[in-house]
Design an enzyme around this catalytic site. Structure first.
Site, PDB file in Angstrom:
ATOM      1  N   GLU A 141      38.035 -13.085 -20.982  1.00  0.00           N
ATOM      2  CA  GLU A 141      38.545 -12.069 -20.060  1.00  0.00           C
ATOM      3  C   GLU A 141      39.788 -11.366 -20.598  1.00  0.00           C
ATOM      4  O   GLU A 141      39.946 -10.151 -20.409  1.00  0.00           O
ATOM      5  CB  GLU A 141      38.846 -12.714 -18.703  1.00  0.00           C
ATOM      6  CG  GLU A 141      37.600 -13.040 -17.876  1.00  0.00           C
ATOM      7  CD  GLU A 141      36.856 -14.265 -18.369  1.00  0.00           C
ATOM      8  OE1 GLU A 141      35.678 -14.433 -17.996  1.00  0.00           O
ATOM      9  OE2 GLU A 141      37.452 -15.062 -19.122  1.00  0.00           O
ATOM     10  N   HIS A 158      34.714 -19.892  -7.543  1.00  0.00           N
ATOM     11  CA  HIS A 158      33.868 -18.701  -7.451  1.00  0.00           C
ATOM     12  C   HIS A 158      33.970 -18.008  -6.098  1.00  0.00           C
ATOM     13  O   HIS A 158      33.123 -17.176  -5.769  1.00  0.00           O
ATOM     14  CB  HIS A 158      32.398 -19.074  -7.695  1.00  0.00           C
ATOM     15  CG  HIS A 158      32.123 -19.643  -9.046  1.00  0.00           C
ATOM     16  ND1 HIS A 158      32.359 -20.967  -9.349  1.00  0.00           N
ATOM     17  CD2 HIS A 158      31.656 -19.065 -10.178  1.00  0.00           C
ATOM     18  CE1 HIS A 158      32.029 -21.192 -10.612  1.00  0.00           C
ATOM     19  NE2 HIS A 158      31.603 -20.057 -11.142  1.00  0.00           N
TER      20      HIS A 158
END
Length: 321
Positions: A60, A127
């Site tokens: 990321e 998540h």
């Protein structure tokens, strides 16, 4: 005007902007051949090719850093974090590079970071988080969070065209559950608050998936005139719209799916306490997630997330205050 799901509207926004402007490209993990974890970019690689639909490593920080560099040379990258939770690995690039580049060097950073966020689907603690407050605290970043299909398209187009780095929070629970009429072609929705339901006895302030929770709770408060504000944009925050509603109703309930401490709702409460205190006829109330990780277990997850029942009861107590 075609009817689309929230997910289809996001996909349509990307496709329209990529067709209209060759500077726009998308990048992220599994977004190309696989079409994205949620299939937002399904078929994009066939239309636009691998140079504009870039599969990236699981990195990321590298994704966001590459996007910043691309924006400095005039491109308009759209990064997908497969889950919003993973953006923490790119935090430094966002907060200390993208957010400060214009201040330090006068270079605009025209990047959009898509963040599939939120709970309600038993995704567990890695998540299901809502990270918006992290980035509200960082100067130089804009933060938007649509609740409807039309706004999902319009706000994403507005984000792509904005010369600032924009965090685009798309709620996973809404992807295929929310649908609506969405104008064809390209249009940009302003980063302003929307009145989702008009009323004059109580204001409920929400954004993202919590707008739908607030609307259902308001419907169940028979005989009460409840206004629901959909913030849409957290940075910039539409202070005038919030304070105008407070002046009209004099009572405020803020609903926030994120952990309660220092959440976006806390900033809204501070704004009202500072600039709208004399208009209040009751305490500012908040319904938010406790300061705990989001559980995997469906019953435990539902126990911690704001619900229609929790919002309805808090609203009823405030109406009777």
């Amino acid at each position: 005007m075609p009817t689309m799901t929230y997910l289809q509207a996001i996909s349509d926004a990307l496709r329209q902007e990529m067709r209209a402007d060759e500077r726009v490209f998308v990048m992220g993990e599994d977004i190309g051949v696989f079409g994205g974890a949620f299939k937002v970019t399904d078929g994009f690689i066939d239309e636009f090719g691998p140079d504009r639909v870039m599969d990236t490593p699981l990195a990321e920080s590298g994704i966001i850093g590459t996007a910043i560099g691309a924006s400095v040379v005039g491109l308009r990258p759209v990064c997908e974090m497969q889950f919003a939770d993973f953006v923490s690995c790119g935090f430094d690039q966002l907060v200390n590079v993208a957010g400060k580049m214009y201040y330090r060097q006068g270079l605009p950073v025209n990047i959009t970071v898509r963040l599939p966020s939120g709970g309600g689907f038993s995704g567990g603690p890695f998540h299901s988080q809502n990270h918006e407050a992290w980035f509200m605290h960082a100067p130089g970043l804009k933060v938007v969070a649509p609740s409807t299909a039309q706004d999902a398209k319009g706000l994403l187009i507005g984000a792509i065209r904005d010369r600032n780095p924009v965090l685009f929070l798309e709620h996973k629970h809404l992807y295929r559950r929310v649908r609506g009429d969405v104008p064809e072609g390209t249009f940009a929705t302003p980063f302003k608050t929307r009145i989702a339901r008009a009323g004059d006895e109580l204001t409920i302030v929400a954004y993202g998936a919590m707008v739908h929770t607030a609307l259902q709770a308001a419907e169940e408060l028979e005989g009460a005139s409840v206004e629901v504000l959909d913030l849409r944009s957290l940075v910039p925050l539409d202070e005038d719209a919030i304070l105008q509603s407070v002046r009209k109703t004099s009572k405020v309930l803020i609903v926030d799916e994120a952990n309660e401490t220092c959440a976006a709702g806390a900033q809204v409460a501070a704004l009202i306490a500072d600039k709208g205190f004399e208009d209040l006829d009751g305490p500012i109330r908040r319904v938010a997630t406790p300061d705990v990780p989001i559980p995997f277990s469906p019953p435990l997850e539902q126990a911690v997330l704001p619900s229609v029942d929790k919002v309805r009861e808090a609203a009823r107590e405030l109406l009777e205050y």
